[in-house]
Write an enzyme that holds these catalytic residues in place. Structure first.
Site, PDB file in Angstrom:
ATOM      1  N   LYS A  61     -22.925 181.744  16.373  1.00 33.47           N
ATOM      2  CA  LYS A  61     -23.282 180.603  15.524  1.00 33.47           C
ATOM      3  C   LYS A  61     -24.795 180.588  15.283  1.00 33.47           C
ATOM      4  O   LYS A  61     -25.256 180.335  14.170  1.00 33.47           O
ATOM      5  CB  LYS A  61     -22.814 179.293  16.178  1.00 33.47           C
ATOM      6  N   GLN A 105     -19.944 172.829  22.257  1.00 37.16           N
ATOM      7  CA  GLN A 105     -19.010 173.945  22.362  1.00 37.16           C
ATOM      8  C   GLN A 105     -17.860 173.586  23.310  1.00 37.16           C
ATOM      9  O   GLN A 105     -18.080 173.108  24.420  1.00 37.16           O
ATOM     10  CB  GLN A 105     -19.760 175.202  22.853  1.00 37.16           C
ATOM     11  N   ASP A 128     -18.936 169.489  13.273  1.00 31.93           N
ATOM     12  CA  ASP A 128     -17.739 170.137  13.814  1.00 31.93           C
ATOM     13  C   ASP A 128     -16.477 169.353  13.416  1.00 31.93           C
ATOM     14  O   ASP A 128     -15.369 169.842  13.593  1.00 31.93           O
ATOM     15  CB  ASP A 128     -17.877 170.169  15.347  1.00 31.93           C
TER      16      ASP A 128
HETATM   17  N1  GUN Z   1     -14.316 176.346  20.633  1.00 31.90           N
HETATM   18  C1  GUN Z   1     -13.515 177.146  19.897  1.00 31.90           C
HETATM   19  N2  GUN Z   1     -13.554 176.786  18.595  1.00 31.90           N
HETATM   20  C2  GUN Z   1     -14.398 175.734  18.497  1.00 31.90           C
HETATM   21  C3  GUN Z   1     -14.850 174.931  17.411  1.00 31.90           C
HETATM   22  O1  GUN Z   1     -14.479 175.099  16.245  1.00 31.90           O
HETATM   23  N3  GUN Z   1     -15.705 173.946  17.748  1.00 31.90           N
HETATM   24  C4  GUN Z   1     -16.112 173.735  19.016  1.00 31.90           C
HETATM   25  N4  GUN Z   1     -16.956 172.737  19.239  1.00 31.90           N
HETATM   26  N5  GUN Z   1     -15.724 174.451  20.037  1.00 31.90           N
HETATM   27  C5  GUN Z   1     -14.866 175.456  19.784  1.00 31.90           C
END
Ligand code: GUN
Length: 307
Positions: A61, A105, A128
């Site tokens: 990311k 995350q 998100d």
């Molecule tokens: N862990 C796996 N996919 C995601 C996501 O799209 N957002 C977040 N915050 N954590 C994740």
């Protein structure tokens, strides 16, 4: 350029390349970012603990942010962080003027309450899309920030000329992160929507009865080989959201990534399919960039009005 993909006339399977699709969308995002005069959009990422998959996702990311000309700031907390520690990190990003979007995350270590922590993100920075306000807006048909994986699936389809309007989409998996949110997105009226949606899950008896009805089948269960060739209608589109590590002694890392779909066998039946890796994954990160850019524009516009 948009490629038109026609589901009914196919010669062999069409591989829906997430890297290629994502790179076209990211180029547009980078050019939109470069055109922002005031400042770069900023993403704040909170990572708790040292889950190797999470570390690798967060790295991906941050790299994508840099490539798009965006700022990213990582707040790393130890596995033993308390609820208050994580909330303090969220609050610091809520208050940061150069941060437009916040991502915590997931999964968080088991002692932390995910919902309670996500609820502390300022809704106008919820790139998100997992805050209850974002999810409620999506359910109501007035989306602001759509969760990145469902948004990525929808863009993967539309960017490749696959229109779900009037089609039967069967989703296997009911997580908030993917299944439930994707169902709501594809049900919206208009762009990305107007699909007839069925959601199946771990308590659905005889999954194949449902999956064989699908014009578009989305697998998001998190278990390898759940979708076999006999469960797929010939000529349908198959989207594999699963990312599973399976042991593989021939690989340097000792594992390889596979999805939820028996890729080889299903490729012989479907008209289009996403690979794992290189399918939905790059699209998810791309939608995070898109949401962060949208948040920055909102913040800059609001600031312009109050200055
Ligand atoms: N862990 C796996 N996919 C995601 C996501 O799209 N957002 C977040 N915050 N954590 C994740």
């Amino acid at each position: 350029m948009k490629r038109l993909f026609v589901v009914s006339i196919h010669m062999g399977v069409h591989i829906l390349d997430g890297k290629e699709t994502a790179s076209a969308i990211r180029a547009q995002i980078a050019s939109d970012v470069a055109a922002l005069k005031e400042r770069k959009p900023g993403l704040g990422v909170i990572l708790v603990g040292d889950n190797p998959a999470s570390i690798s996702y967060v790295k991906g990311k941050e790299k994508a942010c840099a490539e798009a000309g965006m700022l990213s700031r990582e707040l790393r907390l130890p596995e033993t962080a308390t609820h208050d520690d994580v909330v303090a990190a969220v609050e610091s990003l809520n208050a940061a003027a150069d941060i437009d979007g916040i991502l915590v995350q997931l999964p968080l270590p088991a002692h932390l309450d995910e919902s309670a922590i996500l609820a502390r993100i300022a809704p106008d920075k919820d790139v998100d899309g997992l805050h209850v306000q974002s999810l409620g807006s999506l359910l109501k048909g007035e989306p602001v920030f759509v969760p990145c994986t469902p948004y990525g699936v929808a863009m993967m389809l539309s960017h490749n000329g696959i229109d779900v309007a009037g089609k039967h989409v069967v989703i296997v998996g009911r997580s908030t992160l993917v299944g439930k949110s994707l169902a709501n997105l594809l049900l919206l009226k208009g762009a990305h929507g107007d699909a007839t949606v069925t959601v199946c899950h771990s308590s659905t008896p005889d999954l194949g009865v449902h999956t064989r009805q699908a014009d578009v089948l989305v697998a998001a269960i998190g278990r390898p080989n759940t979708i076999t060739a006999d469960m797929v209608k010939p000529g349908s589109v198959v989207i594999d959201v699963g990312v599973n590590r399976v042991e593989d002694a021939t690989r340097k890392r000792g594992y390889r990534l596979v999805g939820d779909v028996d890729y080889e066998a299903v490729s012989a039946v479907a008209s289009a399919i996403t690979p794992v890796p290189g399918g939905v994954g790059p699209m998810t990160i791309t939608m995070l960039l898109k949401n962060t850019l949208a948040a920055a524009r909102m913040h800059l516009q609001k600031k312009g009005q109050t200055d």
